[in-house]
Design a protein around this motif. Structure first.
Motif, mmCIF file in Angstrom:
data_model
loop_
_atom_site.group_PDB
_atom_site.id
_atom_site.type_symbol
_atom_site.label_atom_id
_atom_site.label_comp_id
_atom_site.label_asym_id
_atom_site.label_seq_id
_atom_site.Cartn_x
_atom_site.Cartn_y
_atom_site.Cartn_z
ATOM 1 N N PHE A 91 -33.210 48.786 14.293
ATOM 2 C CA PHE A 91 -33.384 49.553 13.164
ATOM 3 C C PHE A 91 -33.870 50.691 13.228
ATOM 4 N N CYS A 92 -34.941 50.735 13.579
ATOM 5 C CA CYS A 92 -35.686 52.089 13.660
ATOM 6 C C CYS A 92 -35.005 53.215 14.942
ATOM 7 N N ARG A 93 -34.296 52.603 15.781
ATOM 8 C CA ARG A 93 -33.609 53.536 16.386
ATOM 9 C C ARG A 93 -32.357 54.037 15.756
ATOM 10 N N VAL A 94 -31.628 53.153 14.985
ATOM 11 C CA VAL A 94 -30.415 53.675 14.020
ATOM 12 C C VAL A 94 -30.881 54.739 13.122
ATOM 13 N N VAL A 95 -31.659 54.497 12.524
ATOM 14 C CA VAL A 95 -32.312 55.479 11.451
ATOM 15 C C VAL A 95 -32.763 56.932 11.966
ATOM 16 N N ASP A 96 -33.518 56.670 13.202
ATOM 17 C CA ASP A 96 -33.793 58.058 13.786
ATOM 18 C C ASP A 96 -32.782 58.647 14.301
ATOM 19 N N LEU A 142 -18.274 54.841 10.349
ATOM 20 C CA LEU A 142 -19.006 53.821 11.338
ATOM 21 C C LEU A 142 -20.435 54.213 11.344
ATOM 22 N N LYS A 143 -21.060 55.099 10.973
ATOM 23 C CA LYS A 143 -22.494 55.243 11.090
ATOM 24 C C LYS A 143 -23.066 54.738 9.854
ATOM 25 N N TYR A 144 -22.195 54.565 8.653
ATOM 26 C CA TYR A 144 -22.631 53.908 7.514
ATOM 27 C C TYR A 144 -22.856 52.386 7.788
ATOM 28 N N ASN A 145 -21.595 51.880 8.358
ATOM 29 C CA ASN A 145 -21.495 50.451 8.630
ATOM 30 C C ASN A 145 -22.736 50.058 9.762
ATOM 31 N N GLU A 146 -23.049 51.212 10.715
ATOM 32 C CA GLU A 146 -24.089 50.808 11.514
ATOM 33 C C GLU A 146 -25.489 50.576 10.885
ATOM 34 N N LEU A 147 -25.524 51.292 10.178
ATOM 35 C CA LEU A 147 -26.946 51.574 9.329
ATOM 36 C C LEU A 147 -27.095 50.196 8.508
ATOM 37 N N GLN A 148 -25.943 49.667 7.702
ATOM 38 C CA GLN A 148 -25.895 48.619 6.764
ATOM 39 C C GLN A 148 -26.216 47.466 7.640
ATOM 40 N N SER A 149 -25.535 47.295 8.861
ATOM 41 C CA SER A 149 -25.684 46.121 9.749
ATOM 42 C C SER A 149 -27.343 46.139 10.312
ATOM 43 N N SER A 150 -27.894 47.135 10.574
ATOM 44 C CA SER A 150 -29.056 46.909 10.998
ATOM 45 C C SER A 150 -29.991 46.622 9.940
ATOM 46 N N VAL A 151 -29.818 47.185 8.789
ATOM 47 C CA VAL A 151 -30.653 46.554 7.346
ATOM 48 C C VAL A 151 -30.433 45.172 7.408
ATOM 49 N N ASP A 152 -29.013 44.515 7.266
ATOM 50 C CA ASP A 152 -28.847 43.638 7.068
ATOM 51 C C ASP A 152 -29.446 42.232 7.996
ATOM 52 N N HIS A 153 -29.787 42.755 9.013
ATOM 53 C CA HIS A 153 -30.255 41.891 10.210
ATOM 54 C C HIS A 153 -31.799 42.145 10.441
ATOM 55 N N PRO A 155 -35.468 41.176 9.397
ATOM 56 C CA PRO A 155 -36.217 39.838 9.177
ATOM 57 C C PRO A 155 -37.197 40.105 8.037
ATOM 58 N N VAL A 156 -36.468 40.550 7.150
ATOM 59 C CA VAL A 156 -37.366 41.161 5.733
ATOM 60 C C VAL A 156 -38.325 40.057 5.132
ATOM 61 N N SER A 157 -37.938 38.694 5.338
ATOM 62 C CA SER A 157 -38.914 37.675 4.636
ATOM 63 C C SER A 157 -40.352 37.482 5.549
ATOM 64 N N ARG A 158 -40.234 38.407 6.841
ATOM 65 C CA ARG A 158 -41.556 38.271 7.656
ATOM 66 C C ARG A 158 -42.188 39.747 7.793
ATOM 67 N N LEU A 159 -41.576 40.788 7.014
ATOM 68 C CA LEU A 159 -41.903 41.992 7.110
ATOM 69 C C LEU A 159 -42.525 42.502 5.703
ATOM 70 N N SER A 160 -43.504 43.429 5.872
ATOM 71 C CA SER A 160 -43.848 44.090 4.710
ATOM 72 C C SER A 160 -42.914 45.412 4.153
ATOM 73 N N ARG A 161 -42.710 45.714 3.050
ATOM 74 C CA ARG A 161 -41.823 46.699 2.365
ATOM 75 C C ARG A 161 -42.490 47.940 2.607
ATOM 76 N N GLU A 162 -43.466 48.215 2.552
ATOM 77 C CA GLU A 162 -44.587 49.547 2.306
ATOM 78 C C GLU A 162 -44.231 50.222 3.663
ATOM 79 N N PRO A 163 -44.580 49.830 4.723
ATOM 80 C CA PRO A 163 -44.407 50.222 6.110
ATOM 81 C C PRO A 163 -43.043 50.911 6.644
ATOM 82 N N LEU A 164 -41.865 50.206 5.833
ATOM 83 C CA LEU A 164 -40.556 50.708 6.207
ATOM 84 C C LEU A 164 -40.261 52.042 5.395
ATOM 85 N N HIS A 165 -40.818 52.082 4.069
ATOM 86 C CA HIS A 165 -40.390 53.048 3.338
ATOM 87 C C HIS A 165 -41.316 54.384 3.817
#
Length: 365
Positions: A91-96, A142-153, A155-165
């Motif tokens: 995910f970090c690589r996709v956004v970067d 293609l880029k939008y779908n790649e971003l969406q897929s990386s976010v969809d996968h 593991p947000v139930s195990r991550l904090s929201r604040e560091p991502l933003h």
């Protein structure tokens, strides 16, 4: 027989990990025991939903191509923690890449940051809708779908929201650079620390979120402030790795009009950010590279011992990942200011493996 037995066990554990990966519900049992894995061989194989498997394969290839240190580090973890880390790194690589590939088109970069923020908010709300975005340009789709897929996968139930933003805020700082207007947001060391914290300390905090989930969730912690202490050290280590990254990429960043060396440091040597853009390989600039590496080493030294306070099974992989990245700084020092021409500096494979082996055994080489 021994080799065959080991292969069979690896297969059994792999099937159980795949079953959990493809499950629609969150991981409840964090550990996979040998009995569960062996019994799983006799159960039906996971369902036909291949989205998670396909995304995991793409994530692994992305790491292999984009981040040698993270790719090596992820290979040393095991089980569902390893899978979660791969999805996080990816995910970090996709956004970067989306931000960097926008080049000088800042509106497009802001578009991707905004869409990423929306996708993250929806993901944390357990809203799986993609927004139904439509593009006439197939590349944008293609880029939008790649971003969406990386976010969809993620593991947000195990991550904090604040560091991502906060990570997205770091990407926004990148967009403040405008050498034509003399705008360089890293004015002093405080700005440098803020930037490094946003783009790297946040990732360290997210990695520790996953470690805490798999090893400390619903378990008593002694002393009570142990995790807070470890997280603080982890963020400091993240800062160290980002400073090495900045020191390595002085010339490459200058080529796109960015100078992450604090303007106050430049002023002390009689330079300006524009001087760095025009002469990024000058002796004065590389003396400042040494200053960045020294600051990185201070952060690294202050935080490294805290790795030994983590669960035993993750200490070696984290040491290997960190030391593999810090090896870039050691190579830069060996070159005495001479960076590789053209391509990004990379640690040779034999040296990377030696560093990883030494770190896993906690040896100095």
């Amino acid at each position: 027989m021994v080799v065959g037995g080991l292969i069979g066990c690896d297969y059994a554990f792999g099937i159980e990990e795949l079953r959990r990966l493809c499950a629609k519900t969150d991981v409840q049992k964090k550990d996979i025991f040998l009995k569960d894995a062996l019994l799983g061989i006799f159960k039906p194989l996971p369902g036909t939903d291949t989205a998670a498997k396909d995304e995991l394969a793409r994530a692994v290839k992305r790491l292999q191509a984009k981040s040698e240190s993270m790719f090596l580090g992820s290979a040393l973890f095991h089980g569902n923690l390893r899978i979660d880390l791969i999805f996080l790194y990816s995910f970090c690589r996709v956004v970067d890449d989306l931000v960097d590939d926008s080049g000088y088109d800042k509106e497009q970069a802001r578009y991707w940051i905004r869409n990423c923020s929306i996708a993250l908010n929806n993901r944390f709300k357990n809203d799986q809708t993609t927004g139904g975005a439509k593009f006439n340009d197939p590349t944008m789709a293609l880029k939008y779908n790649e971003l969406q897929s990386s976010v969809d996968h993620l593991p947000v139930s195990r991550l904090s929201r604040e560091p991502l933003h906060d990570l997205l805020k770091g990407f926004e700082m990148d967009l403040e650079f405008d050498y034509t207007k003399g705008c360089f947001p890293i004015r002093d060391e405080v700005d440098l620390d803020l930037y490094a914290s946003r783009v790297a300390s946040t990732i360290a905090a997210l990695i520790l979120d996953l470690v805490y989930y798999y090893y400390y969730h619903n378990k008593p912690i002694h002393p009570p402030d142990h995790l807070e202490h470890v997280t603080k050290a982890g963020k400091e280590m993240g800062k160290a790795l980002q400073l090495v990254n900045i020191a390595r990429d002085i010339r490459r960043d200058a080529a796109i009009g960015r100078v992450y060396i604090p303007t106050s440091w430049l002023r002390e040597t009689g330079l300006t950010p524009i001087d760095v853009i025009h002469r990024p390989t000058s002796a004065d600039v590389y003396r400042l590279q040494e200053r960045l590496l020294e600051k990185a080493n201070i952060c690294y030294t202050a935080a490294r011992d805290t790795i030994e306070e983590l669960p035993h099974s993750v200490r070696g992989p984290i040491r290997a990942t960190v030391d593999s990245y810090m090896e870039i700084g050691r190579i830069l020092r060996e070159k005495k200011g001479k960076n590789l021409e053209g391509a990004k500096l990379s640690v040779p494979l034999w040296r990377r493996l030696l560093v990883a082996w030494s770190a896993m055994l906690q040896k100095k080489y």
